[in-house]
Design an enzyme around this catalytic site. Structure first.
Site, PDB file in Angstrom:
ATOM      1  N   TYR A  34     -24.545   3.917  14.270  1.00 29.68           N
ATOM      2  CA  TYR A  34     -24.171   4.105  15.731  1.00 29.68           C
ATOM      3  C   TYR A  34     -22.599   3.809  15.527  1.00 29.68           C
ATOM      4  O   TYR A  34     -21.914   4.972  16.164  1.00 29.68           O
ATOM      5  CB  TYR A  34     -24.685   2.959  16.366  1.00 29.68           C
ATOM      6  CG  TYR A  34     -24.180   3.100  17.863  1.00 29.68           C
ATOM      7  CD1 TYR A  34     -24.557   4.013  18.991  1.00 29.68           C
ATOM      8  CD2 TYR A  34     -23.128   1.710  18.060  1.00 29.68           C
ATOM      9  CE1 TYR A  34     -24.108   3.712  20.192  1.00 29.68           C
ATOM     10  CE2 TYR A  34     -22.857   1.774  19.411  1.00 29.68           C
ATOM     11  CZ  TYR A  34     -23.164   3.016  20.530  1.00 29.68           C
ATOM     12  OH  TYR A  34     -22.893   2.649  21.609  1.00 29.68           O
ATOM     13  N   SER A  38     -17.048   3.658  21.853  1.00 28.60           N
ATOM     14  CA  SER A  38     -17.407   2.376  21.790  1.00 28.60           C
ATOM     15  C   SER A  38     -16.361   1.432  21.007  1.00 28.60           C
ATOM     16  O   SER A  38     -15.962   2.114  20.047  1.00 28.60           O
ATOM     17  CB  SER A  38     -18.916   2.025  21.320  1.00 28.60           C
ATOM     18  OG  SER A  38     -19.220   0.744  21.006  1.00 28.60           O
TER      19      SER A  38
END
Lengths: 441, 246
Positions: B151, B138
């Site tokens: 995250y 990501s």
């Protein structure tokens, strides 16, 4: 709550928008005042729930496909664009495609959409064998011509009001290529255009584009496009058997000021368009199915050219007897008004499949108008002409017709309502369109 | 046995997983879909078979159950040509700030599990002498941000793992792809406010993964603008960055 509109961007309505991921979740989503929505290509208020709108685009799976028969079982959210891109290269296409390929199978059934072949091959519903329906009272039933046939004929063309269409079984057409042999005929007036469409009855595909700005002697000046599926031997050397459908690259990035489209700009465009088409007239061309069937799909968000307030498409069908005079009358009113349609399409239709299906044997005329001024009054005026001629309006395009116009155009309405009542006694399934046109609440 | 290429998608029920599976199946690959609930993947496998006339199968895979990984790989009927991990968990940042169990799950789902399983596949590919490993990481891993650093840090670890694995495996004929999708309209981001021009649909990511494997790309920012956005974000001095609210 979310502001939602149809493709015409009028009306804009506040509704609760849900995107369920399982059929169980669809069932739970159905509350009083819900309706399913596919890809949002209905122009008006057909796919907006009275209270809640259930988006079906997550259901995009093909269940099974039999290449020997062309029979396919799929979820209702599969788009026709997806079907064409996936099964076209394998030699199969939908029998019926409307003017945009970005519609869902569920939406195509609910509107019983027609294509350029309706005069000889019928509408989308003719090729649907059965439908898995989640009714308003919570049952999940399979409906077909043999089983629950009342519900089947109410669901085809029923604008999603018999329940949520979950899956369908339909037949695909076997084709040799993804190319169309096209013939353009130029017609100098309405009589010539109707004669050309009449003569084009034997063609698989036929449609006329009308220049709505042309008046007087030129009223109804048209280009007629006839088409046949091309065989492999007709393709140019080295051409792919199945052309690639490009994702729309060109987009209308913002709402154009509504002044962009006026009688001069449209007039100039139409003049140019007619002359270029007339120059091609006579000979045959082999063209990709994408520009042939979906000329506007290459311009994404084209609905924004009508400005922020949106636009209305008025699509009527006039029974064949007397169609010439009635169409001439409507075109004359439109031409005299001056803010004529950017797009005006004339086409011959045959019989409809479902109780509320739009088609009837005759001619359909589709006109676009930006939402402004006294347009609503003007369209009411046109509706009176349509009703007097025994015609009707297409619900998938409609955002404003009156109950009286609707009732006059759809004599099977009482029967439809009775079937709907038996499937959904509490009338849970309700859209903004059904509220406007026939719900009692 | 067929001689067709095959791909294994870990996290096959995700929107990006489904899109990647379609992109490979369309090109003629046989597809394996793996996820926590193999039965729930069957409709997607049937979809791939019906659309593309290829073989598609499903199997159970739990990214948190690292003890099962050796058995999972050994139990595959065929070692695939391409393995893709789309597994991940966004979690809830605010909850993870005080709930260690939740933070641990986010870290394990985005870093430990994906790294270990892809590392294992890379070993098998290296013994065979070919294969492609794809990790969907990501842009959140490019720099830790106040709003999602639990995250983001796990994704940063995963990106670093892939980077090192790539450097080592490339000498043995094995290619490693790192994919950084940016905003994607999926189940994971439903209800989030996504910035239109920076957001793509899942099929775009699926196609980007397929193209990266075909072209042996190392690091893919699905939408090119993200490379620029993250470059700027990475270059901001910490003194400025810590004052930003995002």
């Amino acid at each position: 709550m979310t502001l939602v509109s149809g493709w015409g961007r009028f009306p804009v309505v506040d509704t609760e928008m849900l995107l369920p991921r399982s059929f169980e979740a669809v069932g739970e989503a159905v509350v009083a005042g819900s309706v399913a929505r596919g890809n949002g290509r209905a122009y008006g208020d057909a796919a907006i729930g009275a209270a809640r709108t259930i988006g079906m685009t997550a259901f995009d799976r093909v269940r099974s496909f039999d290449p020997t028969t062309g029979r396919i079982r799929l979820e209702a959210g599969v788009l026709l664009s997806d079907l064409i891109d996936t099964f076209g290269p394998r030699g199969f296409l939908p029998f019926v495609v409307p003017g945009t390929r970005f519609v869902s199978v569920g939406g195509a059934i609910a509107a019983d959409v027609h294509g350029k072949n309706h005069h000889c091959e019928g509408g989308f519903g003719r090729y649907v064998d059965s439908i898995l329906l989640r009714t308003g009272q919570g049952e999940t039933i399979e409906v077909s011509r043999e089983q629950n046939s009342d519900a089947f004929f109410a669901t085809v063309g029923g604008m999603g009001l018999t329940g949520v269409i979950l899956e369908a079984t339909m037949r695909l057409r076997s084709v040799e290529t993804g190319w169309i042999r096209e013939r353009v005929i130029s017609a100098s007036d309405l009589d010539a255009a109707m004669r050309a469409l009449e003569a084009g009855d034997s063609a698989t595909y036929s449609v006329a584009w009308i220049d709505c700005v042309a008046r007087g002697r030129n009223l109804g000046r048209s280009l007629i496009y006839l088409g046949e599926h091309a065989g492999r031997d007709e393709l140019a050397e080295g051409a792919a058997v199945f052309p690639v459908g490009k994702t729309p690259g060109l987009a209308v990035p913002l709402d154009l000021p509504s002044i962009t489209l006026n009688r001069y700009s449209i007039g100039a465009f139409n003049e140019l368009y007619y002359r270029m088409g007339a120059r091609r007239a006579g000979g045959d061309d082999v063209v990709s199915l994408y520009p042939y069937f979906f000329p506007l799909d290459s311009l994404s968000d084209w609905n924004r050219i009508y400005g922020r307030r949106g636009f209305l498409q008025h699509q009527c069908v006039i029974p064949e007897a007397g169609a010439r005079e009635v169409l001439g009358d409507i075109l004359d009113r439109v031409a005299r008004r001056g803010d004529a349609s950017f797009l005006a399409v004339l086409k011959k239709l045959g019989h409809g499949e479902g109780l509320l299906s739009f088609p009837l044997p005759g001619y359909t005329l589709a006109l676009d108008f930006p939402v402004k001024g006294d347009i609503l009054n003007f369209l009411d005026e046109i509706d009176r002409v349509v009703v007097a001629a025994g015609g009707r309006l297409y619900l998938a395009k409609d955002a404003r017709q009156s109950r009286a116009t609707f009732e006059a155009g759809y004599p099977a309405l009482p029967r439809f309502k009775a079937i709907r009542k038996s499937l959904d006694p509490a009338c849970s399934i309700r859209s903004k369109l059904s509220q406007r046109l026939f719900d009692e609440v | 046995m067929t001689s067709r290429m095959s791909v294994l998608v870990l996290g096959g029920s995700s929107d990006i997983g489904r899109a990647a599976a379609r992109a490979f199946a369309k090109a003629g690959y046989d597809v394996g879909l793996a996820g926590r609930d193999a039965a729930a993947l069957e409709p997607d496998a049937a979809d791939l078979r019906a659309r593309y006339n290829i073989e598609a199968s499903t199997r159970t895979f739990d990214v948190l159950d690292t003890a099962s990984f050796d058995g999972f790989v050994a139990g595959l009927p065929v070692l695939p040509d391409v393995v893709i991990s789309i597994v991940g968990l966004l979690g809830v940042q605010q909850k993870a700030e005080s709930d260690l169990a939740h933070a641990t799950t986010i870290m394990r789902s985005n870093y430990e599990g994906p790294s270990l399983i892809l590392g294992l596949f890379a070993e098998k590919f290296l013994s065979r002498g070919n294969g492609t490993v794809v990790g969907v990481s990501s842009v959140a891993g490019d720099r830790g941000r106040a709003s999602n650093y639990v995250y983001g840090s796990a994704k940063a670890g995963f990106s670093a793992f892939l980077s090192g694995l790539r450097a080592r495996a490339s000498r043995g004929g094995v290619h490693v792809v790192t994919v950084k999708p940016g905003f994607v309209r999926t189940k994971m981001t439903e209800g989030m406010k996504l910035i239109g021009p920076l957001t793509v649909e899942a099929p775009v990511v699926g196609d980007a993964i397929f193209n990266a494997v075909e072209k042996k790309t190392d690091v893919v920012y699905v939408s090119g603008i993200w490379r620029l956005v993250m470059l700027i974000i990475k270059m901001l001095p910490e003194a400025v960055f810590k004052k930003l609210k995002f």
